[in-house]
Design a protein around this motif. Sequence first.
Motif, PDB file in Angstrom:
ATOM      1  N   GLN A  19       0.822  -1.342   0.355  1.00 27.11           N
ATOM      2  CA  GLN A  19      -0.415  -0.121  -0.051  1.00 27.11           C
ATOM      3  C   GLN A  19       1.188   1.171  -0.038  1.00 27.11           C
ATOM      4  O   GLN A  19       1.573   1.023   0.978  1.00 27.11           O
ATOM      5  CB  GLN A  19      -0.580   0.120   1.137  1.00 27.11           C
ATOM      6  CG  GLN A  19      -1.871   0.830   1.659  1.00 27.11           C
ATOM      7  CD  GLN A  19      -3.050   0.683   2.995  1.00 27.11           C
ATOM      8  OE1 GLN A  19      -2.117   0.230   3.138  1.00 27.11           O
ATOM      9  NE2 GLN A  19      -4.108   1.931   2.608  1.00 27.11           N
ATOM     10  N   LYS A  20       0.647   2.241  -0.569  1.00 26.06           N
ATOM     11  CA  LYS A  20       1.357   3.162  -0.935  1.00 26.06           C
ATOM     12  C   LYS A  20       1.122   4.062   0.461  1.00 26.06           C
ATOM     13  O   LYS A  20       0.535   4.814   1.281  1.00 26.06           O
ATOM     14  CB  LYS A  20       0.763   4.430  -2.174  1.00 26.06           C
ATOM     15  CG  LYS A  20       1.868   5.805  -2.407  1.00 26.06           C
ATOM     16  CD  LYS A  20       1.541   6.253  -3.698  1.00 26.06           C
ATOM     17  CE  LYS A  20       2.036   7.489  -4.248  1.00 26.06           C
ATOM     18  NZ  LYS A  20       1.918   7.883  -5.267  1.00 26.06           N
ATOM     19  N   ALA A  21       2.530   4.714   1.304  1.00 29.56           N
ATOM     20  CA  ALA A  21       2.135   5.347   2.546  1.00 29.56           C
ATOM     21  C   ALA A  21       2.512   6.958   2.099  1.00 29.56           C
ATOM     22  O   ALA A  21       3.629   7.037   1.129  1.00 29.56           O
ATOM     23  CB  ALA A  21       3.237   4.490   3.672  1.00 29.56           C
ATOM     24  N   GLU A  22       1.541   7.598   2.673  1.00 29.39           N
ATOM     25  CA  GLU A  22       2.154   9.152   2.806  1.00 29.39           C
ATOM     26  C   GLU A  22       2.687   9.676   3.906  1.00 29.39           C
ATOM     27  O   GLU A  22       2.189   9.550   5.206  1.00 29.39           O
ATOM     28  CB  GLU A  22       1.149  10.013   1.686  1.00 29.39           C
ATOM     29  CG  GLU A  22       0.985   9.712   0.713  1.00 29.39           C
ATOM     30  CD  GLU A  22      -0.447  10.404  -0.233  1.00 29.39           C
ATOM     31  OE1 GLU A  22      -1.665  11.030   0.227  1.00 29.39           O
ATOM     32  OE2 GLU A  22      -0.096  10.572  -1.558  1.00 29.39           O
ATOM     33  N   VAL A  23       3.561  11.069   3.964  1.00 26.91           N
ATOM     34  CA  VAL A  23       3.904  11.472   5.528  1.00 26.91           C
ATOM     35  C   VAL A  23       3.271  12.892   5.033  1.00 26.91           C
ATOM     36  O   VAL A  23       3.817  13.595   4.312  1.00 26.91           O
ATOM     37  CB  VAL A  23       4.851  11.965   5.509  1.00 26.91           C
ATOM     38  CG1 VAL A  23       6.282  12.464   6.438  1.00 26.91           C
ATOM     39  CG2 VAL A  23       5.775  10.510   5.844  1.00 26.91           C
ATOM     40  N   GLU A  24       2.878  13.617   6.400  1.00 26.75           N
ATOM     41  CA  GLU A  24       2.384  15.077   6.075  1.00 26.75           C
ATOM     42  C   GLU A  24       3.377  16.114   6.331  1.00 26.75           C
ATOM     43  O   GLU A  24       4.470  15.708   6.756  1.00 26.75           O
ATOM     44  CB  GLU A  24       1.038  15.625   7.213  1.00 26.75           C
ATOM     45  CG  GLU A  24      -0.154  14.863   7.407  1.00 26.75           C
ATOM     46  CD  GLU A  24      -1.157  14.598   6.081  1.00 26.75           C
ATOM     47  OE1 GLU A  24      -0.504  16.281   5.985  1.00 26.75           O
ATOM     48  OE2 GLU A  24      -1.599  13.855   5.482  1.00 26.75           O
ATOM     49  N   LEU A  25       2.910  17.157   5.766  1.00 29.12           N
ATOM     50  CA  LEU A  25       4.274  18.306   6.304  1.00 29.12           C
ATOM     51  C   LEU A  25       4.848  18.357   7.698  1.00 29.12           C
ATOM     52  O   LEU A  25       5.777  18.314   7.856  1.00 29.12           O
ATOM     53  CB  LEU A  25       3.307  19.469   4.945  1.00 29.12           C
ATOM     54  CG  LEU A  25       4.728  20.743   5.453  1.00 29.12           C
ATOM     55  CD1 LEU A  25       6.081  20.855   4.823  1.00 29.12           C
ATOM     56  CD2 LEU A  25       4.059  21.896   5.236  1.00 29.12           C
ATOM     57  N   SER A  26       3.598  18.737   8.266  1.00 35.01           N
ATOM     58  CA  SER A  26       4.115  18.500   9.519  1.00 35.01           C
ATOM     59  C   SER A  26       4.877  18.007  10.113  1.00 35.01           C
ATOM     60  O   SER A  26       5.852  17.995  10.713  1.00 35.01           O
ATOM     61  CB  SER A  26       2.689  18.430  10.905  1.00 35.01           C
ATOM     62  OG  SER A  26       2.000  17.954  10.293  1.00 35.01           O
TER      63      SER A  26
END
Length: 507
Positions: A19-26
Amino acid sequence: MTFLLFSGLGFSNGQVFKQKAEVELSDLIKKIEIKYDVSVTYESDISFKFTKKQVSVVLNKKTAEEALNETVKKKNLTFKKIRKDYFVLIKKGKSDNKTSEDQTSIYTEKTITGTVKNNTGDFIPGVSVIAKEDNSIAAMTDSEGKYIITVNQKIKTLIFNYIGYKTKEVVIGNQTEINVVLQEDLFDIEEVIVSGVAGNTPTKKLAVTVNKINADKLSEAPASSSASALQGKIPGILVKSSFGSPGSGTTIQMRGATSIRGNSPPLIIVDGVMVNTNLADINVDDIASYEVVKGAAASALYGSKAGNGVIVITTKRGKNLKESFKIRVRNEYGISNLQNELNLATHHPYQLAADNADFPYTKYEGVTYDNNGRVISGSRLLTDSAYADQNYAIVRDQQKEFFKQGKYYTNYFSLAKKDNNTNMFLSFENHKNSGIVFATEGYSRKNFRFNADTKIGKYISISTSNMYMLAETDNPGTSKGFSDVLFVQPDVDLNKPNDDGSPYHYK
């Protein structure tokens, strides 16, 4: 087509994918702040997501600036370096946005310097310099009245505050040097007492009665000793000399005679140390202030020994100077005499011997004498009338022989100095009071005092208080000798030696 999801893994036609994971700017900003030890701020409406690969690329950069360059790439963002360890993210094309300006202005700092003087031109040490918009930004003037304070652009006004002076507010504007003159405020001073176990406490909040005498008040009526300096200056306190002779001890009562013998002295503390000494041995010129604590409640501050009250003496130190250097010299000389003589009897009621006129002393009937006129045996016989109308062979002024003109003098020298980190106070006194009793030297005292304070670094301060005193007393010892003079026969020669050659025989 059917998908089954389990722990982040998917199955499709027998094939597995992640599954493709993403990281928030914060979250990315937090990682940057931790790794590069910097602070980064941005507007709340800025929000982007990054893949783990992008995060890895950002965090592999060598510097914070390179990491932020990679972060804002292709994101319609830019960043501004405010100082070495602080950055602000800004949307492109909106650098003039008010929010962005507010963010950057908070951390744009400047340093303001200056001096604080009073209306006579003297520098004032210890003045509080506080930012009006943020009380956590503050500074204090040094011994030369100088201060340095660093503020950001949100700080518009500085407040200058010192006890005994009117508070002053100054608008900063474009100034980087602000020199201030404070005006005295004599009607807005609330007396503060430093108690034994508490901090500075306003007098009206204390549960005990405290009277304070400072050096200015002491100098209005100079005293010969530190004990007599209290007399008449504090209500309800009784100071009296034990015998009246020079250097004799003093009795101080604050609450009346609380014991059968009337011996209820207060506790004496000098520079924070409890002492068991005669106040006459402390040089009054070295004293900066007295604090007299009356009432049984003083025991709560200083313990059971303070049940009869407390006298707290603070000696002078260099840090109390208005100037950086001060020398004081005092020389005093005076004489003392017996103020009044009593009229004593010059006749007696005893029978005179028949050959009385042949002797240089009064010879009485019924008494046997040796060749020197001293009584061997017998006792005097009264006349029939018992009137005191018989003449002595010779009448001496015993009071004039017993008392003399006394001389006293005091030589005093003190040196006080202070600078940024060290201050000192040095004094020497030579005092002599011969008294008015013949054949005695009276009281002499030599005092040496050295007080110093120094500051080592930011957190270490060292203070020392030292006194060396040498006192010598040659007095009659008690007041009985004075009463003996009143009852001795007026024909007795006080200067006549004894049989063994020792002086002053009289009966």
